[in-house]
Design a protein around this motif. Sequence first.
Motif, PDB file in Angstrom:
ATOM      1  N   ILE A   1       0.832  -1.201   0.000  1.00 20.30           N
ATOM      2  CA  ILE A   1       0.000   0.000   0.000  1.00 20.30           C
ATOM      3  C   ILE A   1       0.871   1.257   0.000  1.00 20.30           C
ATOM      4  O   ILE A   1       0.762   2.091  -0.891  1.00 20.30           O
ATOM      5  N   CYS A   2       1.763   1.386   0.985  1.00 19.72           N
ATOM      6  CA  CYS A   2       2.602   2.598   1.064  1.00 19.72           C
ATOM      7  C   CYS A   2       3.936   2.416   0.350  1.00 19.72           C
ATOM      8  O   CYS A   2       4.665   3.382   0.167  1.00 19.72           O
ATOM      9  N   THR A   3       4.277   1.208  -0.042  1.00 22.40           N
ATOM     10  CA  THR A   3       5.509   0.798  -0.738  1.00 22.40           C
ATOM     11  C   THR A   3       6.788   1.032   0.071  1.00 22.40           C
ATOM     12  O   THR A   3       7.876   0.947  -0.472  1.00 22.40           O
ATOM     13  N   LEU A   4       6.661   1.297   1.369  1.00 22.32           N
ATOM     14  CA  LEU A   4       7.839   1.450   2.212  1.00 22.32           C
ATOM     15  C   LEU A   4       8.299   0.085   2.708  1.00 22.32           C
ATOM     16  O   LEU A   4       7.480  -0.829   2.894  1.00 22.32           O
ATOM     17  N   PRO A   5       9.611  -0.082   2.916  1.00 19.98           N
ATOM     18  CA  PRO A   5      10.093  -1.357   3.463  1.00 19.98           C
ATOM     19  C   PRO A   5       9.517  -1.578   4.861  1.00 19.98           C
ATOM     20  O   PRO A   5       9.462  -0.646   5.666  1.00 19.98           O
TER      21      PRO A   5
ATOM     22  N   MET B   1      -2.763 -12.806   0.255  1.00 18.05           N
ATOM     23  CA  MET B   1      -1.401 -13.264   0.548  1.00 18.05           C
ATOM     24  C   MET B   1      -0.408 -12.100   0.609  1.00 18.05           C
ATOM     25  O   MET B   1       0.739 -12.217   0.180  1.00 18.05           O
ATOM     26  N   LYS B   2      -0.833 -10.984   1.171  1.00 17.29           N
ATOM     27  CA  LYS B   2       0.015  -9.787   1.275  1.00 17.29           C
ATOM     28  C   LYS B   2       0.313  -9.469   2.725  1.00 17.29           C
ATOM     29  O   LYS B   2      -0.538  -9.625   3.602  1.00 17.29           O
ATOM     30  N   LYS B   3       1.539  -8.999   2.958  1.00 20.50           N
ATOM     31  CA  LYS B   3       1.932  -8.476   4.262  1.00 20.50           C
ATOM     32  C   LYS B   3       1.708  -6.967   4.218  1.00 20.50           C
ATOM     33  O   LYS B   3       2.235  -6.281   3.346  1.00 20.50           O
TER      34      LYS B   3
ATOM     35  N   MET C   1     -12.714   0.584   8.702  1.00 19.49           N
ATOM     36  CA  MET C   1     -12.877  -0.346   7.580  1.00 19.49           C
ATOM     37  C   MET C   1     -12.690  -1.753   8.128  1.00 19.49           C
ATOM     38  O   MET C   1     -11.698  -2.040   8.794  1.00 19.49           O
ATOM     39  N   ASP C   2     -13.638  -2.626   7.856  1.00 15.59           N
ATOM     40  CA  ASP C   2     -13.598  -3.980   8.401  1.00 15.59           C
ATOM     41  C   ASP C   2     -13.132  -5.017   7.386  1.00 15.59           C
ATOM     42  O   ASP C   2     -13.356  -6.206   7.566  1.00 15.59           O
ATOM     43  N   ASP C   3     -12.499  -4.573   6.316  1.00 18.78           N
ATOM     44  CA  ASP C   3     -12.046  -5.518   5.299  1.00 18.78           C
ATOM     45  C   ASP C   3     -10.543  -5.395   5.098  1.00 18.78           C
ATOM     46  O   ASP C   3      -9.884  -4.600   5.752  1.00 18.78           O
ATOM     47  N   CYS C   4     -10.011  -6.189   4.204  1.00 17.58           N
ATOM     48  CA  CYS C   4      -8.575  -6.178   3.931  1.00 17.58           C
ATOM     49  C   CYS C   4      -8.160  -4.825   3.365  1.00 17.58           C
ATOM     50  O   CYS C   4      -8.780  -4.325   2.423  1.00 17.58           O
ATOM     51  N   PRO C   5      -7.111  -4.225   3.902  1.00 15.66           N
ATOM     52  CA  PRO C   5      -6.669  -2.930   3.390  1.00 15.66           C
ATOM     53  C   PRO C   5      -6.165  -2.973   1.946  1.00 15.66           C
ATOM     54  O   PRO C   5      -6.164  -1.967   1.256  1.00 15.66           O
ATOM     55  N   PHE C   6      -5.747  -4.161   1.482  1.00 21.86           N
ATOM     56  CA  PHE C   6      -5.197  -4.244   0.127  1.00 21.86           C
ATOM     57  C   PHE C   6      -6.253  -4.617  -0.901  1.00 21.86           C
ATOM     58  O   PHE C   6      -6.446  -3.922  -1.887  1.00 21.86           O
ATOM     59  N   CYS C   7      -6.972  -5.719  -0.674  1.00 20.49           N
ATOM     60  CA  CYS C   7      -7.898  -6.212  -1.708  1.00 20.49           C
ATOM     61  C   CYS C   7      -9.369  -5.967  -1.378  1.00 20.49           C
ATOM     62  O   CYS C   7     -10.232  -6.271  -2.197  1.00 20.49           O
ATOM     63  N   ARG C   8      -9.645  -5.479  -0.188  1.00 18.50           N
ATOM     64  CA  ARG C   8     -11.008  -5.161   0.260  1.00 18.50           C
ATOM     65  C   ARG C   8     -11.900  -6.381   0.475  1.00 18.50           C
ATOM     66  O   ARG C   8     -13.107  -6.251   0.580  1.00 18.50           O
ATOM     67  N   ALA C   9     -11.317  -7.560   0.526  1.00 22.10           N
ATOM     68  CA  ALA C   9     -12.098  -8.764   0.839  1.00 22.10           C
ATOM     69  C   ALA C   9     -12.421  -8.759   2.326  1.00 22.10           C
ATOM     70  O   ALA C   9     -11.700  -8.170   3.132  1.00 22.10           O
ATOM     71  N   SER C  10     -13.486  -9.413   2.697  1.00 23.14           N
ATOM     72  CA  SER C  10     -13.843  -9.473   4.111  1.00 23.14           C
ATOM     73  C   SER C  10     -12.817 -10.326   4.863  1.00 23.14           C
ATOM     74  O   SER C  10     -12.282 -11.295   4.331  1.00 23.14           O
ATOM     75  N   ILE C  11     -12.563  -9.954   6.093  1.00 18.61           N
ATOM     76  CA  ILE C  11     -11.604 -10.662   6.930  1.00 18.61           C
ATOM     77  C   ILE C  11     -12.263 -11.960   7.413  1.00 18.61           C
ATOM     78  O   ILE C  11     -13.390 -11.934   7.908  1.00 18.61           O
ATOM     79  N   PRO C  12     -11.597 -13.114   7.264  1.00 20.96           N
ATOM     80  CA  PRO C  12     -12.205 -14.382   7.693  1.00 20.96           C
ATOM     81  C   PRO C  12     -12.430 -14.395   9.206  1.00 20.96           C
ATOM     82  O   PRO C  12     -11.609 -13.892   9.968  1.00 20.96           O
ATOM     83  N   LYS C  13     -13.533 -14.990   9.608  1.00 21.08           N
ATOM     84  CA  LYS C  13     -13.918 -15.010  11.027  1.00 21.08           C
ATOM     85  C   LYS C  13     -13.485 -16.281  11.753  1.00 21.08           C
ATOM     86  O   LYS C  13     -13.426 -16.309  12.968  1.00 21.08           O
ATOM     87  N   ASN C  14     -13.218 -17.364  10.999  1.00 21.01           N
ATOM     88  CA  ASN C  14     -12.854 -18.618  11.641  1.00 21.01           C
ATOM     89  C   ASN C  14     -11.891 -19.395  10.744  1.00 21.01           C
ATOM     90  O   ASN C  14     -11.590 -18.980   9.624  1.00 21.01           O
TER      91      ASN C  14
END
Length: 158
Positions: free
Chosen positions: A19-23, A39-41, A55-68
């Motif tokens: 997202i920010c491209t910083l190391p 599969m992103k850090k 925001m309750d989803d992935c910051p990169f792909c906007r998919a919902s965060i798995p609950k289990n």
Amino acid sequence: DEQLYSQGLERPGRDSCPICTLPIPLPVGLHSVFNVCCMKKICHGCNFATTKRRMDDCPFCRASIPKNEADILKMVQARVVKKDPEAIHLLGTKYLFADLGLQKDIRRTNELWTEAAELGSIEALHSFRNGVLQRGYRWTGHGKGPSVLQKGGHAWTC
């Protein structure tokens, strides 16, 4: 930044936040979160910014965060079907440690790590090599001709 980046020391691109491209500071595992959907850090700064915005989803792909664990396994398997080398490596690791409700299966782990390595996963190569060495095997023939994997009186050419 110019002085830092001109020193000739490089880090792999996978150690940068997409997202920010910083190391991401070392050790990367302590300064980032890993999202199984893409599969992103993501660095803690970008992750914090998204939670601050509620925001309750992935910051990169906007998919919902798995609950289990079942949802995590479904997401990983969906990425495996798409031939994502990092997902294939992760699934192999989950088989090795019997995680996410999977049964321990070293043969399946080796198959997945081999496939991930063939698709370009450096982590899979590292895991495969470390797993082999921890089981008492050793490599011979460094640099000249094929490598040979040995254990006891047995030898395999690689």
